[in-house]
Design a protein around this motif. Structure first.
Motif, short mmCIF file in Angstrom:
data_model
loop_
_atom_site.label_atom_id
_atom_site.label_comp_id
_atom_site.label_asym_id
_atom_site.label_seq_id
_atom_site.Cartn_x
_atom_site.Cartn_y
_atom_site.Cartn_z
N PRO A 1 4.01 3.42 2.47
CA PRO A 1 3.48 4.35 3.48
C PRO A 1 4.54 4.90 4.43
O PRO A 1 4.39 6.02 4.95
CB PRO A 1 2.45 3.49 4.24
CG PRO A 1 2.05 2.44 3.25
CD PRO A 1 3.28 2.14 2.45
N ALA A 2 5.61 4.16 4.64
CA ALA A 2 6.64 4.60 5.59
C ALA A 2 7.49 5.74 5.03
O ALA A 2 8.20 6.40 5.80
CB ALA A 2 7.54 3.43 5.96
N THR A 3 7.41 5.98 3.75
CA THR A 3 8.28 6.99 3.13
C THR A 3 7.51 8.20 2.61
O THR A 3 8.10 9.07 1.98
CB THR A 3 9.08 6.37 1.97
OG1 THR A 3 8.17 5.97 0.94
CG2 THR A 3 9.87 5.16 2.44
N LEU A 4 6.22 8.27 2.87
CA LEU A 4 5.40 9.34 2.29
C LEU A 4 5.66 10.68 2.95
O LEU A 4 5.82 10.77 4.18
CB LEU A 4 3.92 8.99 2.40
CG LEU A 4 3.44 7.74 1.67
CD1 LEU A 4 1.93 7.61 1.78
CD2 LEU A 4 3.85 7.77 0.20
N ALA A 5 5.66 11.74 2.14
CA ALA A 5 5.68 13.10 2.66
C ALA A 5 4.37 13.39 3.37
O ALA A 5 3.35 12.72 3.13
CB ALA A 5 5.91 14.09 1.52
N PRO A 6 4.33 14.39 4.26
CA PRO A 6 3.14 14.61 5.10
C PRO A 6 1.83 14.77 4.32
O PRO A 6 0.81 14.20 4.73
CB PRO A 6 3.49 15.88 5.88
CG PRO A 6 4.97 15.85 5.98
CD PRO A 6 5.45 15.27 4.68
N SER A 7 1.83 15.52 3.22
CA SER A 7 0.58 15.73 2.48
C SER A 7 0.06 14.43 1.89
O SER A 7 -1.14 14.14 1.93
CB SER A 7 0.79 16.77 1.37
OG SER A 7 1.01 18.04 1.92
N ASP A 8 0.97 13.62 1.35
CA ASP A 8 0.56 12.34 0.78
C ASP A 8 0.16 11.36 1.88
O ASP A 8 -0.79 10.58 1.73
CB ASP A 8 1.68 11.75 -0.06
CG ASP A 8 2.00 12.58 -1.28
OD1 ASP A 8 1.07 13.22 -1.82
OD2 ASP A 8 3.17 12.63 -1.69
N ALA A 9 0.87 11.38 3.01
CA ALA A 9 0.56 10.48 4.11
C ALA A 9 -0.83 10.76 4.67
O ALA A 9 -1.59 9.83 4.98
CB ALA A 9 1.61 10.60 5.21
N HIS A 10 -1.18 12.05 4.81
CA HIS A 10 -2.51 12.38 5.31
C HIS A 10 -3.59 11.85 4.39
O HIS A 10 -4.58 11.25 4.85
CB HIS A 10 -2.67 13.89 5.47
CG HIS A 10 -4.04 14.29 5.91
ND1 HIS A 10 -4.42 14.31 7.23
CD2 HIS A 10 -5.15 14.65 5.21
CE1 HIS A 10 -5.69 14.67 7.32
NE2 HIS A 10 -6.15 14.88 6.11
N ALA A 11 -3.42 12.05 3.10
CA ALA A 11 -4.42 11.56 2.15
C ALA A 11 -4.49 10.04 2.17
O ALA A 11 -5.59 9.46 2.18
CB ALA A 11 -4.09 12.07 0.75
N ARG A 12 -3.35 9.37 2.19
CA ARG A 12 -3.32 7.91 2.16
C ARG A 12 -4.10 7.31 3.33
O ARG A 12 -4.90 6.40 3.15
CB ARG A 12 -1.87 7.43 2.17
CG ARG A 12 -1.67 5.92 2.28
CD ARG A 12 -2.09 5.19 1.02
NE ARG A 12 -1.80 3.76 1.13
CZ ARG A 12 -0.72 3.18 0.62
NH1 ARG A 12 0.19 3.90 -0.03
NH2 ARG A 12 -0.52 1.89 0.75
N GLN A 13 -3.88 7.84 4.52
CA GLN A 13 -4.55 7.25 5.68
C GLN A 13 -6.03 7.59 5.75
O GLN A 13 -6.81 6.88 6.39
CB GLN A 13 -3.85 7.69 6.98
CG GLN A 13 -3.85 9.17 7.28
CD GLN A 13 -5.11 9.68 7.95
OE1 GLN A 13 -5.78 8.92 8.67
NE2 GLN A 13 -5.44 10.95 7.72
N ALA A 14 -6.44 8.67 5.06
CA ALA A 14 -7.84 9.08 5.09
C ALA A 14 -8.71 8.35 4.06
O ALA A 14 -9.93 8.28 4.22
CB ALA A 14 -7.95 10.59 4.85
N LEU A 15 -8.09 7.81 3.02
CA LEU A 15 -8.86 7.23 1.92
C LEU A 15 -9.26 5.79 2.21
O LEU A 15 -8.52 5.02 2.82
CB LEU A 15 -8.05 7.27 0.63
CG LEU A 15 -7.72 8.66 0.09
CD1 LEU A 15 -6.84 8.54 -1.15
CD2 LEU A 15 -8.98 9.46 -0.22
#
Length: 246
Positions: A71-85
């Protein structure tokens, strides 16, 4: 047999709903999903809540692989999805295969050998251009593709079809949810359809040969663009409104 092919939804729920309604109107035997399902600043959780119960044959795209990383290395689009799921939704993504064969049809996201390589596109002067048949044939040099009569791919967001000399058909349906993008990998380049419409493909086997049809569907793109803008992604907002990058 009629197949509806979806790819690169990128969490755009209004676009997905419009495409699913168009598929229901036209009718098909099976609908398949070619990956990059939720990544982006739109509706990742809600998109999976809509899709998962449909139990469509689905493969992982590069963004499914990426958002499951550190999670610390995710690009913004992936980070948004990761935290929302939700946790169960992340488990659903983890279970997706990178490739899938359905009889003589192969599903891949990029090429059979890579989820980040384009099958039907080359990068030319910073933009995507159609690959020549010999290049596509080389990219299809994979055990699961050699005897496939139809190869369905995504990743480039660019609708294209190609019938090879041996009769095999390769088809990219384009993107349901994001009609343009810019990236620096592997070199800086852009993709654009020039339209805000959602894209998908319908493929029908007629007399033993696949006949592809690339389709575009109007939807309420302003709703998606406004959501992207409110989440600090003016680049996405512009792409969703205009089908090209700013």
């Amino acid at each position: 047999m009629r197949i509806a092919a979806l790819s690169d939804i990128h969490g755009n729920l209004p676009a997905l709903e419009a495409v699913l309604a168009d598929i229901a109107r036209r009718g098909c035997d099976i609908t398949v999903n070619l990956g990059d399902i939720v990544s982006g600043p739109l509706w990742p959780r809600e998109t999976l809540e809509r899709l998962a119960p449909l139990a469509l044959p689905t493969i992982a795209g590069n963004h499914e692989r990426q958002l499951l990383g550190d999670p610390a290395t995710l690009a913004p689009s992936d980070a948004h999805a990761r935290q929302a799921l939700a946790g169960a939704q992340l488990d659903w993504i983890r279970a997706l295969p990178p490739l899938l064969r359905i009889d003589d049809v192969l599903l891949c996201h990029g090429t059979p050998g890579s989820d980040i390589e384009y099958l039907l596109d080359d990068i030319v002067d910073g933009h995507l251009a159609a690959s020549v048949p010999a290049v596509v044939e080389a990219r299809l040099d994979h055990p699961l593709a050699l005897d496939a009569t139809l190869v369905l791919c995504g990743h480039s967001h660019t609708p294209r079809t190609l019938r090879l000399a041996d009769g095999r058909v390769a088809c990219n349906p384009g993107s349901v949810g994001l009609p343009a993008f810019a990236t620096g990998r592997p070199v800086p380049h852009r993709a654009a359809t020039g339209s805000a419409h959602a894209r998908y493909a319908m493929l029908e086997r007629v007399g033993g040969a696949w006949q592809p049809r690339l389709l575009s569907v109007a939807y309420a793109e302003e709703r998606a663009a406004a959501r992207a803008g409110a989440r600090g992604r003016p680049d996405w907002a512009h792409a969703l409104r205009h089908g090209r990058m700013p």
